[in-house]
Scaffold this motif. Sequence first.
Motif, mmCIF file in Angstrom:
data_model
loop_
_atom_site.group_PDB
_atom_site.id
_atom_site.type_symbol
_atom_site.label_atom_id
_atom_site.label_comp_id
_atom_site.label_asym_id
_atom_site.label_seq_id
_atom_site.Cartn_x
_atom_site.Cartn_y
_atom_site.Cartn_z
ATOM 1 N N ASP A 138 -40.611 -86.520 35.265
ATOM 2 C CA ASP A 138 -41.056 -85.203 34.804
ATOM 3 C C ASP A 138 -39.903 -84.256 34.478
ATOM 4 O OD1 ASP A 138 -43.684 -86.015 35.170
ATOM 5 O OD2 ASP A 138 -43.663 -85.411 37.287
ATOM 6 N N ILE A 139 -38.831 -84.392 35.237
ATOM 7 C CA ILE A 139 -37.765 -83.403 35.103
ATOM 8 C C ILE A 139 -36.422 -84.049 35.449
ATOM 9 C CG2 ILE A 139 -38.106 -82.544 37.468
ATOM 10 C CD1 ILE A 139 -37.662 -79.713 36.305
ATOM 11 N N PRO A 247 -40.968 -90.957 50.552
ATOM 12 C CA PRO A 247 -40.513 -90.948 49.155
ATOM 13 C C PRO A 247 -39.428 -91.993 48.914
ATOM 14 C CG PRO A 247 -39.633 -89.044 50.330
ATOM 15 C CD PRO A 247 -40.572 -89.740 51.286
ATOM 16 N N ILE A 248 -39.350 -92.433 47.669
ATOM 17 C CA ILE A 248 -38.395 -93.473 47.337
ATOM 18 C C ILE A 248 -37.406 -93.015 46.275
ATOM 19 C CG2 ILE A 248 -40.159 -94.501 45.832
ATOM 20 C CD1 ILE A 248 -38.376 -97.144 46.863
ATOM 21 N N LEU A 249 -36.157 -93.300 46.556
ATOM 22 C CA LEU A 249 -35.079 -93.009 45.609
ATOM 23 C C LEU A 249 -34.664 -94.314 44.953
ATOM 24 C CD1 LEU A 249 -31.942 -90.803 46.193
ATOM 25 C CD2 LEU A 249 -31.710 -93.102 45.242
ATOM 26 N N TYR A 250 -34.839 -94.373 43.642
ATOM 27 C CA TYR A 250 -34.458 -95.549 42.864
ATOM 28 C C TYR A 250 -33.011 -95.369 42.416
ATOM 29 C CZ TYR A 250 -34.196 -98.473 38.618
ATOM 30 O OH TYR A 250 -33.814 -99.357 37.646
ATOM 31 N N ASN A 251 -32.141 -96.222 42.901
ATOM 32 C CA ASN A 251 -30.733 -96.154 42.519
ATOM 33 C C ASN A 251 -30.507 -97.010 41.272
ATOM 34 O OD1 ASN A 251 -27.990 -96.269 42.201
ATOM 35 N ND2 ASN A 251 -27.539 -96.903 44.298
ATOM 36 N N GLY A 252 -30.374 -96.321 40.154
ATOM 37 C CA GLY A 252 -30.202 -97.019 38.877
ATOM 38 C C GLY A 252 -28.765 -96.977 38.371
ATOM 39 N N ALA A 253 -27.804 -96.966 39.304
ATOM 40 C CA ALA A 253 -26.397 -96.899 38.883
ATOM 41 C C ALA A 253 -26.052 -98.038 37.922
ATOM 42 C CB ALA A 253 -25.478 -96.940 40.103
ATOM 43 N N TYR A 254 -26.665 -99.206 38.152
ATOM 44 C CA TYR A 254 -26.396 -100.357 37.285
ATOM 45 C C TYR A 254 -27.525 -100.640 36.290
ATOM 46 C CZ TYR A 254 -21.930 -102.090 38.981
ATOM 47 O OH TYR A 254 -20.586 -102.240 39.244
ATOM 48 N N THR A 255 -28.458 -99.696 36.128
ATOM 49 C CA THR A 255 -29.550 -99.951 35.180
ATOM 50 C C THR A 255 -29.744 -98.827 34.168
ATOM 51 O OG1 THR A 255 -31.174 -99.029 36.731
ATOM 52 C CG2 THR A 255 -30.858 -101.409 36.763
ATOM 53 N N THR A 291 -40.054 -85.961 40.053
ATOM 54 C CA THR A 291 -41.439 -85.697 39.653
ATOM 55 C C THR A 291 -41.777 -84.221 39.854
ATOM 56 O OG1 THR A 291 -42.162 -86.150 41.902
ATOM 57 C CG2 THR A 291 -42.150 -88.012 40.383
ATOM 58 N N GLU A 292 -42.881 -83.799 39.263
ATOM 59 C CA GLU A 292 -43.377 -82.426 39.475
ATOM 60 C C GLU A 292 -43.547 -82.155 40.968
ATOM 61 O OE1 GLU A 292 -43.556 -80.196 37.327
ATOM 62 O OE2 GLU A 292 -44.020 -81.075 35.358
ATOM 63 N N GLU A 293 -43.942 -83.199 41.685
ATOM 64 C CA GLU A 293 -44.207 -83.042 43.120
ATOM 65 C C GLU A 293 -42.927 -82.698 43.890
ATOM 66 O OE1 GLU A 293 -45.580 -86.614 45.006
ATOM 67 O OE2 GLU A 293 -45.646 -85.657 46.980
ATOM 68 N N TRP A 294 -41.834 -83.406 43.576
ATOM 69 C CA TRP A 294 -40.606 -83.235 44.359
ATOM 70 C C TRP A 294 -39.644 -82.191 43.807
ATOM 71 C CZ3 TRP A 294 -40.216 -84.558 49.188
ATOM 72 C CH2 TRP A 294 -41.045 -85.578 49.656
ATOM 73 N N ALA A 295 -39.808 -81.844 42.541
ATOM 74 C CA ALA A 295 -38.877 -80.897 41.917
ATOM 75 C C ALA A 295 -38.765 -79.576 42.689
ATOM 76 C CB ALA A 295 -39.279 -80.654 40.461
ATOM 77 N N PRO A 296 -39.889 -78.990 43.129
ATOM 78 C CA PRO A 296 -39.760 -77.697 43.823
ATOM 79 C C PRO A 296 -38.902 -77.786 45.087
ATOM 80 C CG PRO A 296 -42.049 -78.124 43.223
ATOM 81 C CD PRO A 296 -41.301 -79.393 42.965
ATOM 82 N N GLU A 297 -38.814 -78.971 45.679
ATOM 83 C CA GLU A 297 -37.995 -79.090 46.886
ATOM 84 C C GLU A 297 -36.530 -79.380 46.562
ATOM 85 O OE1 GLU A 297 -39.581 -80.921 50.321
ATOM 86 O OE2 GLU A 297 -41.614 -80.953 49.492
#
Length: 457
Positions: A138-139, A247-255, A291-297
Amino acid sequence: MSIRVQKVFEALFALEDAREVLRQTLPTGLDPDEETVFRTKIARAQAILDNLDERGSSPGATRIAGTLDIRTREEDTINIQPIQAAGRLTPEARKALIAYGDGYSTCDACRKPFRLDKISRPPIAAFHENLAKFLNMDIARVVPGARRGFQAVTNTLVEKGDPVIVSALAHYTEFLAVEAAGGVVREIPVNAQNVVTADATAEKIEEVHYETRRLPKLVMIDHFDYQFANEHDVRGVAKVAHQYDIPILYNGAYTVGVMPVDGKAIGADFVIGSGHKSMASPAPSGVLATTEEWAPEVLRTTAMVGDVTNRKFGIKEVEMLGCTLMGANLIAMMASFPAVKERTMCWDEELKKSSYVIDGLHAIEGTNVLSEYPRKHTLSKVDTTASFDRVACTHKRRGFFLSDELSRRGITGAFAGATRAWKLNTYGLSWKKVRYLVENFQEIAEKYDLAVRREKQ
Ligand SMILES: *Cc1c(COP(=O)(O)O)cnc(C)c1O
């Protein structure tokens, strides 16, 4: 270092010196003296270009400011260094560095409410929207490296003593981001194939819950890890984490920037990418999308008020410390972006080239691939203990014989002196270069009496 490369640098630098004359003049234009200096500088650049291939005359530029060697690794060699491959700049990014190198160069048209991601000239605001779209999130915000993205998330979600789940192949920067926030990492063990599974994640969450009576605050998972570049079950891990409301953090350093990444399809709450690792951008640069959900935090704005002045700083985001990539790094990232988007569609071709090299190395007697096979990434770890290391045992240069041979053939980036387990990355190399690599590795092998299985390739 090739003379031609030196001369090209020398000409570029001469043009910069001419540009400097333009910077020193009045807006009304050059006075006669300046005109003379300018013409002299341009003539010098011209002369260098006219004598591009002439040896002997002058050696060309080799230094900046007397102490800094010019870097010609990408011009002079085939670079298979594991972390450098997909961070090589596009020509557009290099032009951006020249044009936007001045400090706060992005801030010419910064208007109220004064935040980097709101600037519309150059189109930084639109770039942020495109980044979010690119990752199907989302952002998005730009950050100085993936690690700063991790840090923004851990600082927000993790409190003192909180457990955070990472993989047993997690990058050190994940450890540090958790540590900086006061958390404690708990690692998901890998299976016999060096892969992180959803089941192992569930077990680890249960174990942590049983031991500490609390649930982890965050699960961080690398899609492809930095050690083997094996693919881990990010969707499965996300699903499990969400079953526990973590919540899950996707580490895309290599993607992110080399293959398509769809944050929503993965179920990621945060997608993090590294500009200098995989988006053809200068260091430090990176992206944090959410996401919209986590952005405010994670993107919460400041609430602080000065006790003497009563000052408040409105919409500045705390974790971003207001603004992040405030100059050439961001513009270069933007300049590379169209090419980066395009190239993610060619990942299959990159895998073919990677497989070609890995198969070519595998054909050398005693050589093994430590990464999962067939390869799903251009970064791989190989084991040459029973091939090149056997040679090293009796060679007077020991492990350095291989680096010597490679650098003689214009191949750089393999860890100097390493002949046992080492990594290489073929990302972005042309077929011509990839064939050259295989031929030369095999020739070195044969030179030292290692058998090579010659297959029709
Ligand atoms: C390189 C790497 C990082 C660090 O990326 P930066 O952009 O340099 O902060 C994090 N995680 C993994 C898996 C990496 O390979």
